[in-house]
Scaffold this motif. Structure first.
Motif, PDB file in Angstrom:
ATOM      1  N   LEU A 267     112.520  59.231  61.430  1.00 55.99           N
ATOM      2  CA  LEU A 267     112.110  60.631  61.332  1.00 55.99           C
ATOM      3  C   LEU A 267     112.885  61.368  60.245  1.00 55.99           C
ATOM      4  N   THR A 268     114.141  61.037  60.097  1.00 57.19           N
ATOM      5  CA  THR A 268     114.941  61.662  59.044  1.00 57.19           C
ATOM      6  C   THR A 268     114.410  61.269  57.667  1.00 57.19           C
ATOM      7  N   ALA A 269     114.051  60.008  57.493  1.00 58.86           N
ATOM      8  CA  ALA A 269     113.463  59.555  56.230  1.00 58.86           C
ATOM      9  C   ALA A 269     112.162  60.306  55.957  1.00 58.86           C
ATOM     10  N   MET A 270     111.352  60.495  57.000  1.00 60.63           N
ATOM     11  CA  MET A 270     110.106  61.236  56.826  1.00 60.63           C
ATOM     12  C   MET A 270     110.376  62.677  56.401  1.00 60.63           C
ATOM     13  N   ALA A 271     111.430  63.269  56.939  1.00 57.04           N
ATOM     14  CA  ALA A 271     111.773  64.641  56.570  1.00 57.04           C
ATOM     15  C   ALA A 271     112.144  64.748  55.104  1.00 57.04           C
ATOM     16  N   HIS A 272     112.570  63.648  54.519  1.00 55.18           N
ATOM     17  CA  HIS A 272     112.923  63.627  53.099  1.00 55.18           C
ATOM     18  C   HIS A 272     111.792  63.078  52.239  1.00 55.18           C
ATOM     19  N   GLY A 273     110.595  63.005  52.782  1.00 56.99           N
ATOM     20  CA  GLY A 273     109.434  62.646  51.986  1.00 56.99           C
ATOM     21  C   GLY A 273     108.910  61.240  52.183  1.00 56.99           C
ATOM     22  N   ALA A 274     109.624  60.376  52.915  1.00 58.67           N
ATOM     23  CA  ALA A 274     109.151  59.011  53.109  1.00 58.67           C
ATOM     24  C   ALA A 274     107.798  59.024  53.809  1.00 58.67           C
ATOM     25  N   LEU A 275     106.875  58.213  53.319  1.00 60.62           N
ATOM     26  CA  LEU A 275     105.506  58.208  53.805  1.00 60.62           C
ATOM     27  C   LEU A 275     105.377  57.350  55.063  1.00 60.62           C
ATOM     28  N   PRO A 276     104.921  57.919  56.194  1.00 67.93           N
ATOM     29  CA  PRO A 276     104.695  57.111  57.398  1.00 67.93           C
ATOM     30  C   PRO A 276     103.282  56.531  57.405  1.00 67.93           C
ATOM     31  N   VAL A 277     103.143  55.335  57.984  1.00 67.16           N
ATOM     32  CA  VAL A 277     101.831  54.720  58.139  1.00 67.16           C
ATOM     33  C   VAL A 277     101.726  54.080  59.523  1.00 67.16           C
ATOM     34  N   HIS A 278     100.527  54.128  60.101  1.00 64.93           N
ATOM     35  CA  HIS A 278     100.192  53.439  61.353  1.00 64.93           C
ATOM     36  C   HIS A 278     101.096  53.822  62.526  1.00 64.93           C
ATOM     37  N   MET A 279     101.589  55.033  62.547  1.00 59.82           N
ATOM     38  CA  MET A 279     102.512  55.429  63.605  1.00 59.82           C
ATOM     39  C   MET A 279     101.861  55.375  64.983  1.00 59.82           C
ATOM     40  N   ASN A 280     100.540  55.475  65.050  1.00 60.45           N
ATOM     41  CA  ASN A 280      99.852  55.479  66.341  1.00 60.45           C
ATOM     42  C   ASN A 280      99.575  54.075  66.871  1.00 60.45           C
ATOM     43  N   LEU A 281      99.909  53.045  66.108  1.00 65.44           N
ATOM     44  CA  LEU A 281      99.657  51.669  66.550  1.00 65.44           C
ATOM     45  C   LEU A 281     100.915  51.123  67.220  1.00 65.44           C
ATOM     46  N   ILE A 282     100.947  51.207  68.534  1.00 63.37           N
ATOM     47  CA  ILE A 282     102.097  50.767  69.319  1.00 63.37           C
ATOM     48  C   ILE A 282     101.658  49.617  70.205  1.00 63.37           C
ATOM     49  N   GLN A 283     102.290  48.487  70.045  1.00 60.57           N
ATOM     50  CA  GLN A 283     101.844  47.269  70.717  1.00 60.57           C
ATOM     51  C   GLN A 283     102.524  47.060  72.066  1.00 60.57           C
ATOM     52  N   THR A 284     101.747  46.586  73.010  1.00 53.04           N
ATOM     53  CA  THR A 284     102.302  46.179  74.290  1.00 53.04           C
ATOM     54  C   THR A 284     102.407  44.656  74.340  1.00 53.04           C
ATOM     55  N   GLY A 285     103.401  44.173  75.065  1.00 54.72           N
ATOM     56  CA  GLY A 285     103.558  42.743  75.283  1.00 54.72           C
ATOM     57  C   GLY A 285     102.855  42.366  76.574  1.00 54.72           C
ATOM     58  N   HIS A 286     101.889  41.454  76.510  1.00 55.54           N
ATOM     59  CA  HIS A 286     101.073  41.124  77.667  1.00 55.54           C
ATOM     60  C   HIS A 286     101.787  40.226  78.664  1.00 55.54           C
ATOM     61  N   TRP A 287     103.001  39.817  78.337  1.00 55.26           N
ATOM     62  CA  TRP A 287     103.760  38.905  79.185  1.00 55.26           C
ATOM     63  C   TRP A 287     104.782  39.639  80.058  1.00 55.26           C
ATOM     64  N   GLY A 288     104.664  40.939  80.177  1.00 55.23           N
ATOM     65  CA  GLY A 288     105.613  41.685  80.984  1.00 55.23           C
ATOM     66  C   GLY A 288     105.419  41.432  82.473  1.00 55.23           C
ATOM     67  N   SER A 289     106.488  41.581  83.239  1.00 63.04           N
ATOM     68  CA  SER A 289     106.426  41.449  84.692  1.00 63.04           C
ATOM     69  C   SER A 289     106.853  42.756  85.342  1.00 63.04           C
ATOM     70  N   PRO A 290     106.100  43.218  86.339  1.00 68.97           N
ATOM     71  CA  PRO A 290     106.515  44.429  87.049  1.00 68.97           C
ATOM     72  C   PRO A 290     107.689  44.172  87.985  1.00 68.97           C
ATOM     73  N   ASP A 291     108.111  42.918  88.102  1.00 66.94           N
ATOM     74  CA  ASP A 291     109.186  42.559  89.025  1.00 66.94           C
ATOM     75  C   ASP A 291     110.535  42.404  88.336  1.00 66.94           C
ATOM     76  N   GLU A 292     110.625  42.847  87.089  1.00 70.86           N
ATOM     77  CA  GLU A 292     111.906  42.882  86.377  1.00 70.86           C
ATOM     78  C   GLU A 292     111.840  43.995  85.346  1.00 70.86           C
ATOM     79  N   GLY A 293     112.967  44.572  85.028  1.00 71.31           N
ATOM     80  CA  GLY A 293     113.010  45.653  84.066  1.00 71.31           C
ATOM     81  C   GLY A 293     113.229  45.152  82.656  1.00 71.31           C
ATOM     82  N   GLY A 294     112.833  45.957  81.678  1.00 70.08           N
ATOM     83  CA  GLY A 294     113.100  45.652  80.280  1.00 70.08           C
ATOM     84  C   GLY A 294     112.420  44.384  79.794  1.00 70.08           C
TER      85      GLY A 294
END
Length: 507
Positions: free
Chosen positions: A271-298
């Motif tokens: 975000l600081t780089a963006m404030a200084h003019g750095a161009l952001p791309v694809h910020m809305n593309l956030i990937q999920t890992g399909h191998w997650g387990s609800p029975d453990e954290g992180g």
């Protein structure tokens, strides 16, 4: 900016998110000549994951002078240290020993083009793939050990090209890169939080840093100024833990999803780089890992366990006892299929994955998962149905049907590749699955040589470089498993070469 030589006051960079309320006041400097530099280095690296450690070591080896790595957390490694230690390397020695001799960097790129769904940067992917053996050599040179004879085909790849570290964690790599850097003169400092960049027009000349910072309290520590004579390399990773920013860029992302990332993956430097003019791309593309387990954290062990489950087993909906997806598809495809499994009130109806226990009874992925109670050994399908409240007749029918598909070597339901699938006979290893937020596809736009692009001029910001997850637009809509580690290590090599070339060109 408030003037060509003025020191930009931080605010736009970190204003997104609840952290803004605790930002320390910044020191104003009317001109860069008035900044009282605490120290000066040649090459400054921000972040100590795969990308930062590779960049620092390669910068030293390229003769780029003094190299300083700043890490805001209390330990080296970031997300890289806690990941699964997977690395996609076409033509790696184990692959060749297995007789897989028809792979190539171009084959890897073909797979990534499919997963990228038209949004990927093909030239960047090709450059990374072409440096895969260099990344592998860097690991071997620094003492990284990989699992003996281990090379498998993971989701979305058309070849078995994924090797894994000896202990199944990225820490096997980060530790060795760090140790090599120490021996070769790289300076590492923990608890150093980047408060702002110090610019001279369209050139970065240093950073303002909060020394002795204790995450997440931005009132701790004190500010210092570090001058960077040759380069600043951003390797600070993604922002998957910044809930406010996630909500802004992708409101559709389920905010209740767990996250695999380390707590420090909050993206303030981006975000600081963006404030200084750095161009952001694809910020809305956030990937999920399909191998997650609800029975453990992180991050957990589920990804390792499911490297068996996706290949040798089957996924089943608890709602109707039926299979519902191609278990070997890419992350985006599988995650979307999994999250359709919901109860009438919209809450998750966690699907299960099951595979034969006897073939893997002594495999550490199984013993560890059962020990930690994020998987269970169940003797029969009746036991499976009873434990997870699955319609038993439908479950038995689905497994019978699945077994016929295994024997035929074809999956008419989902067109899954069945070459590794096993007839399911029991007893079974069974685990529950649900995606977790895992990787930010978006970030700062760079050219192929890792120079950060200024969105106002579409030219590189002089002396500012970025590699790894902080960059955006490389993988497109979905990143394939085992390619992030490759990207980070390879681009650490590339960025050091770029800086050397830029310096030579400036002479």
């Amino acid at each position: 900016m408030q003037g060509r030589r003025n020191f930009l006051k931080l605010g736009a960079g970190a204003a997104i998110g609840s952290i803004a309320a605790t930002l320390p006041a910044t020191v104003q400097a009317k001109t860069r000549s008035e900044i009282n530099w605490t120290e000066t280095v040649d090459t400054l690296v921000v972040g100590s994951g795969f990308a930062g450690l590779s960049a620092a070591l390669n910068a030293k080896r390229q003769g780029l002078g003094s190299v300083l790595v700043l890490e805001k957390m209390q330990v080296i490694g970031g997300n890289s240290a806690i990941n699964g230690g997977w690395l996609a390397i076409p033509n790696n020695p184990t692959q060749l020993a297995q007789g897989v001799n028809d792979d190539s960097p171009e084959e890897l790129v073909k797979d990534q083009i499919i997963s990228g769904r038209g949004m990927q940067n093909e030239a960047a992917l090709r450059q990374i793939a072409n440096r895969a053996l260099d990344a592998y050599a860097l690991c071997i040179d620094t003492g990284v050990q990989f699992k003996k004879d281990f090379n498998i085909q993971v989701g979305g790849h058309n070849k078995a090209r994924a090797i894994r570290t000896q202990h199944g964690t990225g820490g096997d790599i980060t530790t060795k890169l760090y140790e090599a850097g120490v021996k070769e003169g790289v300076d590492y400092r923990l608890q150093h939080y980047i408060e702002d960049f110090i610019m001279d027009g369209q050139q970065i000349i240093g950073v303002k840093v909060r020394k002795n910072y204790r995450f997440p309290d931005l009132t701790t520590g004190s500010s210092i100024f570090i001058k960077a004579n040759k380069a600043v390399i951003l390797a600070n990773g993604g922002f998957a833990r910044n809930m406010a920013l996630r909500a802004v860029v992708d409101p559709s992302l389920d905010p209740t999803l767990d996250c695999t990332n380390a707590l420090g993956a909050t993206g303030e430097v981006t975000l600081t780089a963006m404030a200084h003019g750095a161009l952001p791309v694809h910020m809305n593309l956030i990937q999920t890992g399909h191998w997650g387990s609800p029975d453990e954290g992180g991050f957990g062990w589920s990804n390792a366990l499911l490297s068996i489950g996706w290949h040798q087993g089957a996924s089943i909906s608890v709602l109707n006892g039926k299979r519902f997806m191609d278990e070997r598809a890419d992350r985006k495809t599988c995650s979307e299929a999994i999250m359709k499994n919901r109860n009438q009130d919209g809450t998750p109806a966690y699907p299960i994955v099951l595979f034969n226990y006897n073939n893997y009874a002594n495999d550490h992925r199984v013993t560890r998962a059962i020990r930690d109670k994020m998987a269970w050994k169940l003797d029969s399908l009746d036991d499976v149905a009873a434990k997870f409240d699955i319609p038993v007749n439908e479950l038995k029918s689905s497994i019978t049907e699945y077994n016929t598909h295994v024997e035929a070597g074809q999956d008419p339901l989902f067109n899954r590749k069945m070459d590794t699938a096993e007839v399911l006979t029991g007893p079974f290893v069974v685990s529950r699955i649900w995606p977790k937020v895992h990787y930010c596809m978006g970030g700062l736009k760079t050219d192929l040589a890792a120079r950060v692009v200024d969105g106002r001029s579409m030219e590189p910001i002089k002396n500012l470089y970025a590699i790894g997850e902080v960059t955006g637009g490389i993988h497109g809509e979905a990143r394939l498993s085992s390619t992030s580690c490759l990207e980070c290590l390879a681009m650490g090599i590339v960025v050091a070469e770029t800086i050397k070339a830029d310096l030579q060109g400036a002479v």
